[in-house]
Design a protein around this motif. Structure first.
Motif, PDB file in Angstrom:
ATOM      1  N   LEU A  92       0.833  -1.202   0.000  1.00  0.00           N
ATOM      2  CA  LEU A  92       0.000   0.000   0.000  1.00  0.00           C
ATOM      3  C   LEU A  92       0.869   1.254   0.000  1.00  0.00           C
ATOM      4  N   LYS A 118       2.672   1.679  -3.409  1.00  0.00           N
ATOM      5  CA  LYS A 118       1.782   2.058  -4.513  1.00  0.00           C
ATOM      6  C   LYS A 118       1.233   3.473  -4.365  1.00  0.00           C
ATOM      7  N   VAL A 119       0.932   3.889  -3.145  1.00  0.00           N
ATOM      8  CA  VAL A 119       0.458   5.266  -2.950  1.00  0.00           C
ATOM      9  C   VAL A 119       1.569   6.253  -3.314  1.00  0.00           C
ATOM     10  N   VAL A 172      -3.354   9.070   4.448  1.00  0.00           N
ATOM     11  CA  VAL A 172      -3.753   7.722   4.043  1.00  0.00           C
ATOM     12  C   VAL A 172      -4.066   6.923   5.299  1.00  0.00           C
ATOM     13  N   GLY A 225     -12.189   1.348  -1.128  1.00  0.00           N
ATOM     14  CA  GLY A 225     -11.563   2.593  -0.720  1.00  0.00           C
ATOM     15  C   GLY A 225     -12.585   3.710  -0.647  1.00  0.00           C
ATOM     16  N   PHE A 278      -8.442   2.869   2.779  1.00  0.00           N
ATOM     17  CA  PHE A 278      -8.537   1.600   2.072  1.00  0.00           C
ATOM     18  C   PHE A 278      -8.905   0.481   3.035  1.00  0.00           C
ATOM     19  N   PRO A 304      -3.903  -3.921  -2.116  1.00  0.00           N
ATOM     20  CA  PRO A 304      -4.047  -2.602  -2.751  1.00  0.00           C
ATOM     21  C   PRO A 304      -3.733  -2.656  -4.248  1.00  0.00           C
ATOM     22  N   TYR A 356      -3.425  -0.364  -7.949  1.00  0.00           N
ATOM     23  CA  TYR A 356      -3.264   0.986  -8.491  1.00  0.00           C
ATOM     24  C   TYR A 356      -4.602   1.550  -8.952  1.00  0.00           C
ATOM     25  N   THR A 400      -7.601   1.153  -7.731  1.00  0.00           N
ATOM     26  CA  THR A 400      -8.330   1.701  -6.582  1.00  0.00           C
ATOM     27  C   THR A 400      -7.633   2.929  -6.022  1.00  0.00           C
ATOM     28  N   ILE A 401      -6.329   2.877  -5.904  1.00  0.00           N
ATOM     29  CA  ILE A 401      -5.576   4.011  -5.353  1.00  0.00           C
ATOM     30  C   ILE A 401      -5.726   5.236  -6.257  1.00  0.00           C
ATOM     31  N   GLU A 408      -9.258   6.764  -5.793  1.00  0.00           N
ATOM     32  CA  GLU A 408      -9.452   7.534  -4.556  1.00  0.00           C
ATOM     33  C   GLU A 408      -8.652   8.841  -4.583  1.00  0.00           C
TER      34      GLU A 408
END
Length: 181
Positions: free
Chosen positions: A21, A24-25, A42, A53, A64, A70, A72, A74-75, A78
């Protein structure tokens, strides 16, 4: 050029895939120039929340699921909610509450190699090759400048629309050939 500060709240320590997570964030924020000079928080969703998310865009918080791997997709989705809020605050005419607009905008800026889900949230599963998805979404956002039906067109161009396979549909095969898929 400004920097985006990402603050991982204590709740992230409990995430089943914490390291993934965080990685990737940190990578995803690089694709959001709207977030420069902002602090993004986050965290983790409440255990009763079954969403993948959620974003509290005004407060610049994305959360999340604690037990979900996790992605990408979804990230980006959001983070796009937060970027849309910032664009709105700066006077841009953007739909604040449209999940489909959010998904199209997120996919438009996502490098094809980061697309790690089959389906696009609120849009569906594209029937075009993955490397064409960002380009098609960018074209839909361009189309939006002069047409109100950009979401339907995007779904059609991606092959997510039932209309796509009916009478008067765009020839996806020709589109793919022209793009060198």
């Amino acid at each position: 050029m400004g920097v985006t500060e990402v603050v991982f709240l204590k709740s992230v320590d409990k995430h089943k895939f914490k390291e993934e997570l965080i990685k990737k964030v940190k990578e995803a924020v690089k694709y959001f120039p709207e977030l420069e000079n902002e602090t993004i928080y986050v965290g983790i969703l409440d255990s009763k929340d079954d969403a993948e998310g959620r974003a509290d865009s005004v407060n610049r918080i994305v959360k999340f699921r604690i037990d979900a791997y996790p992605t990408y997709v979804t990230i980006f989705h959001e983070l796009m909610h937060v970027a849309i809020e910032i664009m709105y605050e700066k006077g841009e005419r953007v739909p604040l509450t449209s999940e489909k607009f959010c998904s199209i905008s997120a996919m438009a800026r996502m490098p094809p190699e980061l697309i790690d889900e089959e389906a696009i949230p609120y849009i569906g599963t594209p029937r075009v090759p993955k490397h064409l998805v960002p380009k098609i979404c960018k074209e839909a956002l361009e189309y939006r400048k002069h047409h109100r039906n950009y979401i339907e067109k995007c779904e059609e161009w991606l092959g997510c629309s039932i209309k796509q396979w009916g009478k008067g549909s765009v020839d996806i095969t020709a589109w793919i050939k022209n793009e060198g898929a």
